[in-house]
Design an enzyme around this catalytic site. Structure first.
Site, PDB file in Angstrom:
ATOM      1  N   GLU A 213       0.839  -1.215   0.000  1.00 43.08           N
ATOM      2  CA  GLU A 213       0.000   0.000   0.000  1.00 43.08           C
ATOM      3  C   GLU A 213       0.859   1.243   0.000  1.00 43.08           C
ATOM      4  O   GLU A 213       0.568   2.228  -0.678  1.00 43.08           O
ATOM      5  CB  GLU A 213      -0.936  -0.019   1.222  1.00 43.08           C
ATOM      6  N   HIS A 324       4.114   8.324  10.171  1.00 43.03           N
ATOM      7  CA  HIS A 324       5.380   8.064   9.474  1.00 43.03           C
ATOM      8  C   HIS A 324       6.605   8.496  10.290  1.00 43.03           C
ATOM      9  O   HIS A 324       7.619   8.929   9.743  1.00 43.03           O
ATOM     10  CB  HIS A 324       5.401   8.672   8.049  1.00 43.03           C
TER      11      HIS A 324
HETATM   12 ZN   LIG Z   1      -1.592   3.598   5.936  1.00 48.05          ZN
END
Ligand SMILES: [Zn+2]
Length: 348
Positions: A213, A324
């Site tokens: 993804e 992230h």
């Molecule tokens: Zn994600």
């Protein structure tokens, strides 16, 4: 939080895009009792099917519901090994390199090796003014394994995956670690299925641990072709930027504000009736929720929506702070609310 151990295992297990073998095996092992059938398709998606366990009530037709939870995490591949044994990396997924200084990494070579990640250049004591201001690219970072070059080349080769090392810990009301994006989604899906295990569901439920993804929604599309769902739900994290330095209209979500029902992001617009259905369910069952619009970024919903002749899709999001980074944070109440909302839908 109940089952914290499972979320810890899910987030601490490595799995860069395209090398999801370990996380796939872990999920399979942890969910044996929840599904009637497991298969892995050619691209690597883990597909687990739970057949209907009771008749539907009233006129509602039983449906085939696909729940996509991407199982890859942002990471790297070894790109080059120099004569001193230092490794250079190619990114797999979108890192903010300002968060990559002085990290420990796990190089998955002939065996697992721990290394230290830093950008090439001088430390602060002797850095030039120019160097102090510099934003480094991933290609400028290197991994030091503190091993003789001959041993490095015996253990590591070009193409080996590299992930950041971070243990997952509770911090206040949150759980903090790496790759809450998106292992928390699998935690939510398995949690919802466990919740309805006794009462059952009239629907066929297909959990899909999608691959790749983070490099462009590559796994979810092919999985949708194999499943042909009536309804496709992506579970993913979304931004909770309700933190200093971001104006409230750009916060996207409130941390601790409950499950986020996505209206739209950069890649997909959720099905209107599904948004209404999830909203009504959340209100009826008094589940903490919020509506979400994310101006940039997308989820597996985009790939599922456009596969074949198109599908009715929606994304349920878990608000996440510091996405992230290795301090990705999810609020325990948001996780619980998302589990409750998904469980309520699967039973409806
Ligand atoms: Zn994600």
């Amino acid at each position: 939080m109940k089952d914290f151990d499972l979320l810890k295992k899910l987030t601490e297990t490595p799995g860069v895009p395209g090398r999801e073998e370990r996380i796939r095996e872990l999920i399979r092992a942890e969910s044996q009792d929840l599904f009637d059938e497991f298969r892995t398709d050619a691209i690597g998606n883990l597909i687990a099917v739970r057949r209907p366990t009771r008749a539907g009530r009233g006129s509602a037709k039983p449906r085939r519901i696909m729940i996509a939870c991407h199982i890859d995490e942002i990471g790297f591949y070894v790109k080059h090994i120099d004569e001193k044994g230092f490794l250079r990396l190619n990114p797999a997924g979108g890192f903010d390199t300002r968060n990559l200084f002085a990290r420990k990494v796990l190089v998955q070579g002939r065996r697992d090796v721990i290394g230290v990640l830093n950008p090439a250049g001088r430390p602060i004591h002797i850095a030039t003014d120019e160097e102090k201001k510099k934003v480094y690219k991933v290609g400028e970072f290197f991994v030091d394994l503190h091993l003789p070059p001959a041993q490095v080349t015996r253990l590591v080769r070009v193409g080996d995956p590299v992930t950041l090392i971070q243990t997952t810990e509770p911090v206040g009301k949150a759980i903090v670690g790496k790759c809450m994006d998106n292992r928390v989604a699998t935690f939510v899906a398995l949690g919802a299925l466990r919740k309805i295990a006794k009462s059952g569901s009239p629907h066929e439920i297909c959990y899909v641990g999608t691959v790749q993804e983070e490099v462009g929604l590559r796994g979810a599309g092919p999985a949708t072709f194999g499943i042909e769902p009536d309804i496709a739900i992506a579970i993913d994290v979304t931004l909770a930027c309700d933190t200093p330095g971001v104006p409230p209209e750009e916060a996207v979500c409130t941390f601790g504000g409950g499950a986020a029902i996505k209206v739209m992001d950069h890649a997909s617009i959720s099905d209107r009736e599904l948004v209404d259905e999830f909203l009504a369910l959340a209100e009826a069952k008094k589940i903490k929720h919020q509506l979400e619009i994310l101006p940039l970024g997308g989820t597996d919903a985009a790939a599922m929506q456009r596969a074949m002749r198109g599908h009715r899709t929606i994304t349920l999001s878990v608000p996440c702070r510091y996405v992230h980074t290795v301090t990705e944070s999810v609020h325990t109440e948001d996780v619980k609310a998302t589990i409750d909302l998904l469980a309520a839908y699967l039973q409806s």
